[in-house]
Design an enzyme around this catalytic site. Sequence first.
Site, PDB file in Angstrom:
ATOM      1  N   TYR A 195      39.735  39.851  16.086  1.00 36.67           N
ATOM      2  CA  TYR A 195      40.576  40.622  17.000  1.00 36.67           C
ATOM      3  C   TYR A 195      42.011  40.127  16.862  1.00 36.67           C
ATOM      4  O   TYR A 195      42.327  38.989  17.203  1.00 36.67           O
ATOM      5  CB  TYR A 195      40.065  40.413  18.427  1.00 36.67           C
ATOM      6  CG  TYR A 195      40.694  41.287  19.495  1.00 36.67           C
ATOM      7  CD1 TYR A 195      42.080  41.427  19.625  1.00 36.67           C
ATOM      8  CD2 TYR A 195      39.902  41.950  20.421  1.00 36.67           C
ATOM      9  CE1 TYR A 195      42.648  42.203  20.615  1.00 36.67           C
ATOM     10  CE2 TYR A 195      40.454  42.738  21.424  1.00 36.67           C
ATOM     11  CZ  TYR A 195      41.831  42.856  21.513  1.00 36.67           C
ATOM     12  OH  TYR A 195      42.381  43.635  22.501  1.00 36.67           O
ATOM     13  N   ASP A 246      45.712  38.496  30.775  1.00 31.32           N
ATOM     14  CA  ASP A 246      45.661  39.887  31.203  1.00 31.32           C
ATOM     15  C   ASP A 246      46.831  40.261  32.090  1.00 31.32           C
ATOM     16  O   ASP A 246      47.262  39.487  32.944  1.00 31.32           O
ATOM     17  CB  ASP A 246      44.349  40.165  31.948  1.00 31.32           C
ATOM     18  CG  ASP A 246      43.151  40.058  31.024  1.00 31.32           C
ATOM     19  OD1 ASP A 246      43.184  40.720  29.975  1.00 31.32           O
ATOM     20  OD2 ASP A 246      42.212  39.308  31.340  1.00 31.32           O
ATOM     21  N   GLU A 264      33.809  46.761  24.421  1.00 31.91           N
ATOM     22  CA  GLU A 264      34.071  45.437  24.964  1.00 31.91           C
ATOM     23  C   GLU A 264      33.854  45.483  26.476  1.00 31.91           C
ATOM     24  O   GLU A 264      34.458  46.306  27.177  1.00 31.91           O
ATOM     25  CB  GLU A 264      35.506  44.999  24.660  1.00 31.91           C
ATOM     26  CG  GLU A 264      35.739  44.684  23.197  1.00 31.91           C
ATOM     27  CD  GLU A 264      37.138  44.162  22.934  1.00 31.91           C
ATOM     28  OE1 GLU A 264      37.974  44.189  23.872  1.00 31.91           O
ATOM     29  OE2 GLU A 264      37.401  43.739  21.808  1.00 31.91           O
TER      30      GLU A 264
END
Length: 264
Positions: A174, A60, A49
């Site tokens: 995912y 994040d 990735e």
Amino acid sequence: MTRIAKAFELLKQQGRKGFIPFITAGDPDLKTTVDLICELSAAGAALIELGVPFSDPMADGPVIQRASDRALRHSFGITEILSVVAEVRKRDDKPIVLFSYLNPLLQYGFGKLAIDARAAGVDGVLVTDMVPEECADFASSLRANDLDMIFLVAPTSSDERLRLIAEKASGFIYAVSRLGVTGARSDLGGEAAQLVKRVRSYSTLPVAVGFGLSSAAQVAATWGFADAAVVGSAIVAEIERWSNSPDLVARVGEFSRSLIPSIN
């Protein structure tokens, strides 16, 4: 069959599970990013990735936020990131997924991105804040260029939403191991296994689990119920740690190898 699908099919035939590392493009610089991708491939990654740095990475934690900040100081964009992938393709054919927020891709243009990404050698795109209800144009552009569209699912995703994502996704799905932002954790909890079980009731695609994994023991535990384990912040932290060392690439490769359980 896309290169991502082939990678997971090979793992299945070999009775193995996948290791998926994440790095941020341009951290510490674009040339080193090329070398890091090739080293991660050699270290045993099933696919890689490649994060597109963004100024407001909401999902994040601090480690990847700092990586984006460092990368953005170099003032490059999608064009240069695709050039990185094209350069990697001269040396390695491991699948690469662009991992991005919507704004940089929207600014570049969905149709142009799909064409240019395929030409560069990208295999799929995961847009963190792209919802399936609004993905039709982008998904159509990706399909027309044989690129996979990967979606995130979370423990809070409803069954209805899992069903919708299963209809839209390709390559793999995912699964976010826990709520919150990215970052290494010592305890992953049991939500991820239940989520993977729920996803599999709607899709036959491989399921990768990420967010929080930082050790071989956690990767091994994840392999017990998922098809692949994604490690991001722990690897990005190693890049930050060795950023001024000529041994950066080798050190990151060594650390990545330590994350792959010998049982595979």
